[in-house]
Design an enzyme around this catalytic site. Structure first.
Site, PDB file in Angstrom:
ATOM      1  CG  HIS A   1      23.858  38.522  80.000  1.00 50.03           C
ATOM      2  ND1 HIS A   1      23.030  37.698  80.719  1.00 50.03           N
ATOM      3  CD2 HIS A   1      24.758  39.023  80.892  1.00 50.03           C
ATOM      4  CE1 HIS A   1      23.410  37.706  81.994  1.00 50.03           C
ATOM      5  NE2 HIS A   1      24.458  38.499  82.121  1.00 50.03           N
TER       6      HIS A   1
ATOM      7  CG  HIS B   1      25.086  41.591  85.251  1.00 53.47           C
ATOM      8  ND1 HIS B   1      24.662  40.578  84.425  1.00 53.47           N
ATOM      9  CD2 HIS B   1      24.138  42.563  85.188  1.00 53.47           C
ATOM     10  CE1 HIS B   1      23.495  40.929  83.882  1.00 53.47           C
ATOM     11  NE2 HIS B   1      23.158  42.120  84.322  1.00 53.47           N
TER      12      HIS B   1
ATOM     13  CG  ASP C   1      28.151  37.884  88.395  1.00 55.69           C
ATOM     14  OD1 ASP C   1      27.496  38.821  87.895  1.00 55.69           O
ATOM     15  OD2 ASP C   1      28.281  36.772  87.841  1.00 55.69           O
ATOM     16  CG  HIS C   2      30.581  39.488  85.222  1.00 52.60           C
ATOM     17  ND1 HIS C   2      31.063  38.583  84.312  1.00 52.60           N
ATOM     18  CD2 HIS C   2      29.429  38.952  85.696  1.00 52.60           C
ATOM     19  CE1 HIS C   2      30.229  37.558  84.228  1.00 52.60           C
ATOM     20  NE2 HIS C   2      29.228  37.753  85.052  1.00 52.60           N
TER      21      HIS C   2
ATOM     22  CG  HIS D   1      28.194  41.608  81.507  1.00 52.60           C
ATOM     23  ND1 HIS D   1      29.086  40.568  81.559  1.00 52.60           N
ATOM     24  CD2 HIS D   1      27.158  41.252  82.314  1.00 52.60           C
ATOM     25  CE1 HIS D   1      28.600  39.614  82.345  1.00 52.60           C
ATOM     26  NE2 HIS D   1      27.437  40.005  82.827  1.00 52.60           N
TER      27      HIS D   1
ATOM     28  CG  ASP E   1      27.483  36.232  82.608  1.00 50.24           C
ATOM     29  OD1 ASP E   1      28.458  35.481  82.757  1.00 50.24           O
ATOM     30  OD2 ASP E   1      26.914  36.803  83.556  1.00 50.24           O
TER      31      ASP E   1
ATOM     32  CG  HIS F   1      28.419  32.267  85.438  1.00 55.32           C
ATOM     33  ND1 HIS F   1      28.303  32.483  86.794  1.00 55.32           N
ATOM     34  CD2 HIS F   1      28.248  33.471  84.845  1.00 55.32           C
ATOM     35  CE1 HIS F   1      28.060  33.766  87.013  1.00 55.32           C
ATOM     36  NE2 HIS F   1      28.028  34.397  85.855  1.00 55.32           N
TER      37      HIS F   1
HETATM   38 FE    FE Z   1      27.602  36.574  85.565  1.00 56.65          FE
HETATM   39 ZN    ZN Z   2      25.885  38.740  83.823  1.00 57.69          ZN
END
Ligand code: FE
Ligand code: ZN
Length: 258
Positions: free
Chosen positions: A108, A54, A56-57, A52, A130, A168
């Site tokens: 999400h 985001h 942090d990905h 996805h 996530d 995570h």
């Molecule tokens: Fe994340």
């Molecule tokens: Zn995420």
């Protein structure tokens, strides 16, 4: 074949899979730990799988592609660094000789996908981003509770031996909440002790398995009487006979839980 969770940021894992020569990485939010691992093990990065959009990905995707020429796969319905091969439900890809099947798991984010490999060293494997965490699930940012529950149900239906590779290390916090929801679940209490032990030794709690998640994760247990009743007690408006209402109440409760 080797499967390694590379720690990044505060609590992310960048899953790296390699055969001693070639590697794939999932959701590289940061290129640094991936490049260090590739160099230390003399690996060539073959592919980047993204679940996805985001940051942090995806934060390390462009750097890694430029440095290695790796192919990038990602969700067809989301904006991630171009160019990438867009994937959606039912698509199949082959990476490092392993076949992966793609599932849509919205909730999400609106276009979140998961990657499922039916046979990796004797058991299936899923990279679920996530959507599903050990003992918990992602926040519902872009989808509806009904969508998120549908996505979790889809994952929950995978074989019990499926290794769950989430992105995570939220397990201890999730299990603290899970025990508030279901204090009488002995398997959950036992798992919480195991995970506390692992974390105290600096080890990851992941991957988990789907059988374990189905036994301890309240978000996969919305149809269990104890979970439905706890949700109803927390939010009287939540009909315990309606799994979506139970899920929504649990998710809201968890958002406020300390
Ligand atoms: Fe994340
Ligand atoms: Zn995420």
């Amino acid at each position: 074949m080797n499967l390694t969770p590379l720690p990044a940021f505060q609590d992310n894992y960048l899953w790296l899979l390699h055969d001693g020569q070639r590697a794939l990485v999932v959701d590289p939010g940061d290129a640094g730990p991936v490049q260090a691992f590739l160099a230390a093990h003399a690996l060539r990065l073959d592919a980047i799988l993204v679940t996805h959009h985001h940051l942090d990905h995806i934060g390390g995707v462009a750097t890694l592609r430029e440095a290695t020429g790796a192919r990038v796969f990602g969700p067809a319905r989301e904006k991630i660094p171009e160019p990438f091969a867009p994937l959606a439900e039912g698509d199949r890809i082959e990476v490092l000789g392993l076949p992966f099947e793609v599932f849509d798991v919205p909730g999400h984010t609106a276009g979140h996908i998961a990657y499922y490999c039916e046979e990796f060293k004797g058991a299936p494997l899923v990279f679920c981003g996530d959507t599903l965490f050990s003992g918990g699930c992602g926040r519902v940012f872009e989808g509806t509770p009904a969508q998120m529950l549908g996505s979790l149900d889809k994952l929950a239906a995978l074989p019990g031996t499926t290794r769950v590779c989430c992105t995570h290390e939220y397990t201890l916090g999730n299990l603290k909440f899970a025990t508030a929801v279901e204090p009488g679940n002995t398997q959950l209490i036992h798992y919480q002790q195991q995970c506390a032990q692992r974390r105290s030794q600096g080890e990851p709690t992941l991957p988990s398995t789907m059988a374990l998640e189905n036994s301890v994760n309240p978000f996969l247990r919305t149809r269990q009487a104890a979970v439905a009743q706890a949700a109803h007690q927390h939010d009287a408006a939540a009909d315990p006979a309606d799994p979506v209402a139970v899920f929504a109440a649990l998710r809201q409760w968890k958002n406020e839980f300390r």
